[in-house]
Design a protein around this motif. Sequence first.
Motif, PDB file in Angstrom:
ATOM      1  N   ALA A   1     -11.135   8.075  11.644  1.00 14.91           N
ATOM      2  CA  ALA A   1     -12.608   8.673  10.512  1.00 14.91           C
ATOM      3  C   ALA A   1     -12.326   7.694   8.980  1.00 14.91           C
ATOM      4  N   GLY A   2     -12.368   6.466   9.448  1.00 13.00           N
ATOM      5  CA  GLY A   2     -11.942   5.367   7.683  1.00 13.00           C
ATOM      6  C   GLY A   2     -13.411   4.432   8.005  1.00 13.00           C
ATOM      7  N   ASN A   3     -14.400   4.582   8.888  1.00 24.50           N
ATOM      8  CA  ASN A   3     -15.114   3.388   9.307  1.00 24.50           C
ATOM      9  C   ASN A   3     -14.986   2.334   8.713  1.00 24.50           C
ATOM     10  N   ASP A   4     -13.856   1.710   9.275  1.00 22.58           N
ATOM     11  CA  ASP A   4     -13.660   0.401   8.391  1.00 22.58           C
ATOM     12  C   ASP A   4     -13.530   0.655   7.088  1.00 22.58           C
ATOM     13  N   ARG A   5     -12.518   1.069   6.239  1.00 22.30           N
ATOM     14  CA  ARG A   5     -12.450   0.906   4.564  1.00 22.30           C
ATOM     15  C   ARG A   5     -10.786   1.211   5.024  1.00 22.30           C
ATOM     16  N   PRO A   6     -10.319   0.123   4.058  1.00 19.82           N
ATOM     17  CA  PRO A   6      -8.961   0.429   3.486  1.00 19.82           C
ATOM     18  C   PRO A   6      -8.745   1.234   3.448  1.00 19.82           C
ATOM     19  N   ARG A   7      -7.178   1.414   4.174  1.00 20.47           N
ATOM     20  CA  ARG A   7      -6.137   2.904   4.061  1.00 20.47           C
ATOM     21  C   ARG A   7      -5.552   2.447   3.071  1.00 20.47           C
TER      22      ARG A   7
ATOM     23  N   ASP B   1      -6.831  -2.584   7.520  1.00 23.63           N
ATOM     24  CA  ASP B   1      -6.518  -2.856   8.781  1.00 23.63           C
ATOM     25  C   ASP B   1      -6.987  -3.771   9.891  1.00 23.63           C
ATOM     26  N   SER B   2      -7.488  -4.156   9.339  1.00 22.49           N
ATOM     27  CA  SER B   2      -8.728  -5.279  10.359  1.00 22.49           C
ATOM     28  C   SER B   2      -8.550  -6.497  10.308  1.00 22.49           C
ATOM     29  N   ARG B   3      -6.887  -6.875   9.363  1.00 20.75           N
ATOM     30  CA  ARG B   3      -7.198  -8.407   8.705  1.00 20.75           C
ATOM     31  C   ARG B   3      -5.524  -7.828   8.969  1.00 20.75           C
ATOM     32  N   GLY B   4      -4.549  -6.871   8.971  1.00 22.36           N
ATOM     33  CA  GLY B   4      -3.475  -6.226   8.365  1.00 22.36           C
ATOM     34  C   GLY B   4      -3.211  -7.277   7.416  1.00 22.36           C
ATOM     35  N   HIS B   5      -3.875  -7.130   6.508  1.00 22.86           N
ATOM     36  CA  HIS B   5      -3.154  -7.615   4.867  1.00 22.86           C
ATOM     37  C   HIS B   5      -3.019  -6.084   4.319  1.00 22.86           C
ATOM     38  N   THR B   6      -2.540  -5.916   3.391  1.00 18.97           N
ATOM     39  CA  THR B   6      -2.049  -5.642   1.791  1.00 18.97           C
ATOM     40  C   THR B   6      -2.775  -6.154   0.977  1.00 18.97           C
ATOM     41  N   MET B   7      -3.866  -5.032   0.387  1.00 19.74           N
ATOM     42  CA  MET B   7      -4.984  -5.819  -0.854  1.00 19.74           C
ATOM     43  C   MET B   7      -4.491  -5.546  -2.172  1.00 19.74           C
ATOM     44  N   ALA B   8      -3.312  -3.889  -2.642  1.00 21.71           N
ATOM     45  CA  ALA B   8      -2.999  -3.863  -3.508  1.00 21.71           C
ATOM     46  C   ALA B   8      -1.115  -2.590  -3.809  1.00 21.71           C
ATOM     47  N   ALA B   9      -0.725  -2.978  -3.944  1.00 24.85           N
ATOM     48  CA  ALA B   9       0.023  -2.377  -4.003  1.00 24.85           C
ATOM     49  C   ALA B   9       0.672  -1.495  -5.998  1.00 24.85           C
ATOM     50  N   ALA B  10       1.763  -0.737  -5.200  1.00 24.31           N
ATOM     51  CA  ALA B  10       2.491  -0.140  -6.736  1.00 24.31           C
ATOM     52  C   ALA B  10       3.552   0.538  -6.369  1.00 24.31           C
ATOM     53  N   SER B  11       4.308   0.783  -7.076  1.00 27.04           N
ATOM     54  CA  SER B  11       5.016   2.193  -6.182  1.00 27.04           C
ATOM     55  C   SER B  11       6.007   2.391  -8.093  1.00 27.04           C
ATOM     56  N   SER B  12       6.739   3.347  -7.603  1.00 30.91           N
ATOM     57  CA  SER B  12       7.988   3.774  -9.078  1.00 30.91           C
ATOM     58  C   SER B  12       8.748   2.653  -9.616  1.00 30.91           C
ATOM     59  N   LEU B  13       8.587   1.920  -8.557  1.00 29.48           N
ATOM     60  CA  LEU B  13       9.881   0.639  -8.732  1.00 29.48           C
ATOM     61  C   LEU B  13       9.431  -0.923  -9.527  1.00 29.48           C
TER      62      LEU B  13
END
Length: 120
Positions: free
Chosen positions: A22-28, A45-57
């Motif tokens: 359902a994503g139509n090549d949008r980031p997940r 997912d097309s590049r297998g690359h993390t674009m942004a991340a955040a955590s409680s740590l």
Amino acid sequence: MSSRKETIRRRALRVRRDVKKAGNDRPRLSVYRSSKNIYAQIIDDSRGHTMAAASSLDKDLRDQLKTGADVDAATAVGKLLAERASQAGVKDVVFDRGPFIYHGRVRALADAAREGGLNF
């Protein structure tokens, strides 16, 4: 009879498959919650690359939060992720809840990310 871990893994894969369809090549926007913390990342997912991340740590949040395992922490992580995503130029994502029910901390993170400017 399958084990609990196998059932959880199959549920996560089923959700991820449907999200990619359902994503139509949008980031997940992928969410993981443990008993002590919550983590979120935006993945291309097309590049297998993390674009942004955040955590409680994250150092920005660790001092402000009482614990990383409550709705307040999930809200803070969602806002921080939306901010980092906008810096990376991401506006539209598809939400991947993994094996977790859309309730409580997962929902709080999603709502905060929406308020921060992400569209899903």
